[in-house]
Design a protein around this motif. Structure first.
Motif, PDB file in Angstrom:
ATOM      1  N   GLU A  85      38.231  36.346  26.392  1.00  0.00           N
ATOM      2  CA  GLU A  85      37.524  37.098  25.736  1.00  0.00           C
ATOM      3  C   GLU A  85      36.163  38.023  26.172  1.00  0.00           C
ATOM      4  O   GLU A  85      35.390  38.693  26.152  1.00  0.00           O
ATOM      5  CB  GLU A  85      36.672  36.211  24.157  1.00  0.00           C
ATOM      6  CG  GLU A  85      37.937  35.822  23.205  1.00  0.00           C
ATOM      7  CD  GLU A  85      38.128  37.627  22.733  1.00  0.00           C
ATOM      8  OE1 GLU A  85      37.102  38.709  22.538  1.00  0.00           O
ATOM      9  OE2 GLU A  85      39.276  38.181  22.427  1.00  0.00           O
TER      10      GLU A  85
ATOM     11  N   ARG B  44      42.774  44.113  27.470  1.00  0.00           N
ATOM     12  CA  ARG B  44      43.831  44.282  26.088  1.00  0.00           C
ATOM     13  C   ARG B  44      44.596  45.530  26.562  1.00  0.00           C
ATOM     14  O   ARG B  44      46.120  45.732  26.340  1.00  0.00           O
ATOM     15  CB  ARG B  44      43.234  44.091  24.637  1.00  0.00           C
ATOM     16  CG  ARG B  44      42.989  42.941  24.961  1.00  0.00           C
ATOM     17  CD  ARG B  44      42.441  42.628  23.311  1.00  0.00           C
ATOM     18  NE  ARG B  44      41.593  43.335  23.242  1.00  0.00           N
ATOM     19  CZ  ARG B  44      40.629  42.375  23.408  1.00  0.00           C
ATOM     20  NH1 ARG B  44      40.049  41.192  23.752  1.00  0.00           N
ATOM     21  NH2 ARG B  44      39.115  42.956  23.047  1.00  0.00           N
TER      22      ARG B  44
ATOM     23  N   VAL C 276      48.153  36.517  25.835  1.00  0.00           N
ATOM     24  CA  VAL C 276      46.684  36.582  25.096  1.00  0.00           C
ATOM     25  C   VAL C 276      45.556  36.638  26.597  1.00  0.00           C
ATOM     26  O   VAL C 276      45.768  35.633  27.294  1.00  0.00           O
ATOM     27  CB  VAL C 276      45.506  35.972  24.175  1.00  0.00           C
ATOM     28  CG1 VAL C 276      44.710  36.351  23.607  1.00  0.00           C
ATOM     29  CG2 VAL C 276      47.017  36.118  22.816  1.00  0.00           C
ATOM     30  N   THR C 277      44.615  37.609  27.039  1.00  0.00           N
ATOM     31  CA  THR C 277      44.204  37.192  28.104  1.00  0.00           C
ATOM     32  C   THR C 277      42.491  37.030  27.543  1.00  0.00           C
ATOM     33  O   THR C 277      41.498  37.068  25.980  1.00  0.00           O
ATOM     34  CB  THR C 277      43.398  38.717  28.401  1.00  0.00           C
ATOM     35  OG1 THR C 277      42.946  39.951  27.258  1.00  0.00           O
ATOM     36  CG2 THR C 277      45.004  39.670  29.793  1.00  0.00           C
TER      37      THR C 277
ATOM     38  N   SER D 167      36.832  42.645  28.182  1.00  0.00           N
ATOM     39  CA  SER D 167      38.245  42.251  27.944  1.00  0.00           C
ATOM     40  C   SER D 167      38.820  43.280  27.172  1.00  0.00           C
ATOM     41  O   SER D 167      40.132  43.583  26.844  1.00  0.00           O
ATOM     42  CB  SER D 167      38.025  41.343  26.124  1.00  0.00           C
ATOM     43  OG  SER D 167      36.563  41.293  25.416  1.00  0.00           O
ATOM     44  N   ALA D 168      38.308  44.501  26.793  1.00  0.00           N
ATOM     45  CA  ALA D 168      38.803  45.320  25.532  1.00  0.00           C
ATOM     46  C   ALA D 168      39.716  45.990  27.084  1.00  0.00           C
ATOM     47  O   ALA D 168      40.857  46.464  26.661  1.00  0.00           O
ATOM     48  CB  ALA D 168      37.726  46.381  25.013  1.00  0.00           C
TER      49      ALA D 168
ATOM     50  N   THR E 161      47.199  45.595  29.811  1.00  0.00           N
ATOM     51  CA  THR E 161      48.530  45.157  29.591  1.00  0.00           C
ATOM     52  C   THR E 161      49.464  45.912  28.413  1.00  0.00           C
ATOM     53  O   THR E 161      50.874  45.387  28.680  1.00  0.00           O
ATOM     54  CB  THR E 161      47.979  43.713  28.914  1.00  0.00           C
ATOM     55  OG1 THR E 161      47.341  43.502  27.490  1.00  0.00           O
ATOM     56  CG2 THR E 161      47.139  42.277  30.300  1.00  0.00           C
ATOM     57  N   ALA E 162      49.002  46.625  27.158  1.00  0.00           N
ATOM     58  CA  ALA E 162      50.035  46.520  26.193  1.00  0.00           C
ATOM     59  C   ALA E 162      50.311  48.264  27.123  1.00  0.00           C
ATOM     60  O   ALA E 162      51.949  48.309  26.691  1.00  0.00           O
ATOM     61  CB  ALA E 162      49.199  47.342  25.296  1.00  0.00           C
TER      62      ALA E 162
ATOM     63  N   GLU F 293      45.531  49.482  21.123  1.00  0.00           N
ATOM     64  CA  GLU F 293      44.660  48.910  21.949  1.00  0.00           C
ATOM     65  C   GLU F 293      43.466  50.314  23.394  1.00  0.00           C
ATOM     66  O   GLU F 293      42.317  50.037  22.801  1.00  0.00           O
ATOM     67  CB  GLU F 293      45.425  48.152  23.730  1.00  0.00           C
ATOM     68  CG  GLU F 293      45.562  46.577  23.146  1.00  0.00           C
ATOM     69  CD  GLU F 293      47.620  46.741  21.929  1.00  0.00           C
ATOM     70  OE1 GLU F 293      48.148  45.755  22.121  1.00  0.00           O
ATOM     71  OE2 GLU F 293      47.638  48.168  21.765  1.00  0.00           O
TER      72      GLU F 293
ATOM     73  N   TRP G 132      48.785  37.083  33.498  1.00  0.00           N
ATOM     74  CA  TRP G 132      49.189  38.420  33.835  1.00  0.00           C
ATOM     75  C   TRP G 132      48.516  38.248  35.436  1.00  0.00           C
ATOM     76  O   TRP G 132      47.683  37.435  35.520  1.00  0.00           O
ATOM     77  CB  TRP G 132      48.663  39.466  33.313  1.00  0.00           C
ATOM     78  CG  TRP G 132      48.889  39.734  32.032  1.00  0.00           C
ATOM     79  CD1 TRP G 132      48.436  38.850  30.335  1.00  0.00           C
ATOM     80  CD2 TRP G 132      49.451  40.782  31.338  1.00  0.00           C
ATOM     81  NE1 TRP G 132      48.760  39.451  29.510  1.00  0.00           N
ATOM     82  CE2 TRP G 132      50.220  40.146  29.970  1.00  0.00           C
ATOM     83  CE3 TRP G 132      50.786  41.391  32.144  1.00  0.00           C
ATOM     84  CZ2 TRP G 132      50.566  40.843  28.950  1.00  0.00           C
ATOM     85  CZ3 TRP G 132      51.917  42.122  31.169  1.00  0.00           C
ATOM     86  CH2 TRP G 132      51.199  42.072  29.744  1.00  0.00           C
TER      87      TRP G 132
END
Length: 338
Positions: free
Chosen positions: A191, A166, A188-189, A162-163, A169-170, A53, A126
């Motif tokens: 886009e 991700r 999954v979040t 979106s990036a 969350t990771a 990510e 989330w």
């Protein structure tokens, strides 16, 4: 003896060539570049940054992509590190911690960046938000009376989209493992995080739903976000007027803060913080929420000097806003200003 030396030379030469080829592959090949990047991450920011990510934002560049790694506050402090153009704050925040308004601390680091965009739910189940200028995810640790918080503030004109979601969350999952925090995570979040637009007060269906707006002809537009069922640690609703096509001032704003974001808000008052209060168009309310020691905080603020009627409307709007938000988050014991 000469023959033995020649045999040794012949044997060593291929090994040297293989070693040189391996070194060149490690230094210049795509796979080697990825391995070098993962090697660097192992000792960067306590090893909390996920390779996949983060690489989207750094292009596996260990120099300009990972330029800053700081730790603040000793053993119980927090990590402050840069990933590409994202400034990350990674912290485990005890539920009884409060912003003391003194020297810069973790609450200053995770506080939302000022922006004209309302906080949008991070999505995917989330507990998080993005306002396109900053973003955060919160994991409530079961049995610890603490939360793991990962916040991002992009530099320059980068959008916390979106990036960023991700990456957050990771990173939060890694941080939860690091601090032995058992917490509910998400999936999954989205886009994209489209910016909320102005619309008629009669179209309220999200964070502005339920406000007493029908007879308020002075309110020409509202701005709201989806009223996510208990997953957004920050919520907001804005009411505004339309003087002309270019002059569209905000009249009143409502905000809700939960968990660590509520801990960062200390209501004014003499002595101990009051559960509800206010005057002059600015009022607050609080509620007790499951899994949180800090009470949720709801606030209304009028942008122009408020008369008696405006102040009464502000309190009525706060009541409706807080009741809806508290209900969706499963909060009880709502205390409202009198």
């Amino acid at each position: 003896m000469t023959v033995i030396r020649r045999l040794a030379l012949y044997a060593a030469l291929p090994l040297a060539l293989v070693a040189a080829a391996g070194y060149g592959w490690y230094q210049f090949g795509d796979t080697g570049k990825r391995w070098r990047y993962e090697d660097a991450l192992a000792g960067y920011c306590q090893g909390l940054i996920p390779p996949e990510e983060s690489a989207v934002l750094t292009d596996y560049d260990t120099g300009s992509g990972l330029p800053l790694d700081l730790h603040y506050g000793g053993p119980g402090g927090y990590e402050y590190c840069k990933v590409g153009r994202q400034m990350l704050t990674i912290a485990r925040i005890p539920a009884d911690a409060r912003d003391d308004d003194g020297r810069r601390g973790v609450f200053d680091a995770v506080r939302p960046a000022p922006t004209g965009t309302l906080p949008l739910p991070l999505g995917g189940g989330w507990h998080g938000y993005t306002n396109r200028a900053s973003a955060a995810v919160v994991l409530t640790c079961e049995g610890q009376d603490a939360s793991v918080v990962v916040a991002a503030a992009p530099s320059g004109r980068d959008v916390a989209g979106s990036a960023t979601a991700r990456l957050l969350t990771a990173t939060a999952e890694r941080a939860a493992d690091h601090w032995d925090c058992e917490a509910r995570t998400g999936g999954v979040t989205p886009e994209d995080y489209p910016e909320p637009r102005e619309k008629s007060r009669f179209e309220a269906e999200g964070t502005c739903a339920g406000l007493p707006l029908r007879d308020r002809d002075d309110i020409d537009w509202i701005k709201e976000t989806t009223a996510s069922p208990g997953t957004a640690p920050l919520e907001s609703c804005v009411l505004g007027a339309a003087v002309d096509a270019e002059t569209r001032p905000e009249l009143l704003s409502l905000t809700a803060s939960f968990g660590p974001f509520a801990q960062a808000v200390v209501p004014s008052g003499d002595g101990e913080p009051q559960p509800a209060g206010g005057s002059g168009g600015t009022h607050w309310a609080t509620a007790a929420c499951p899994g949180a020691t800090a009470r949720a905080h709801f606030r209304v603020h009028t942008e122009t000097p408020a008369g008696e009627d405006d102040d009464a409307f502000a309190r009525a709007a706060l009541t409706a806003f807080a009741e809806r938000s508290a209900r969706q988050h499963g909060c009880t014991d709502l205390r409202l200003p009198r």
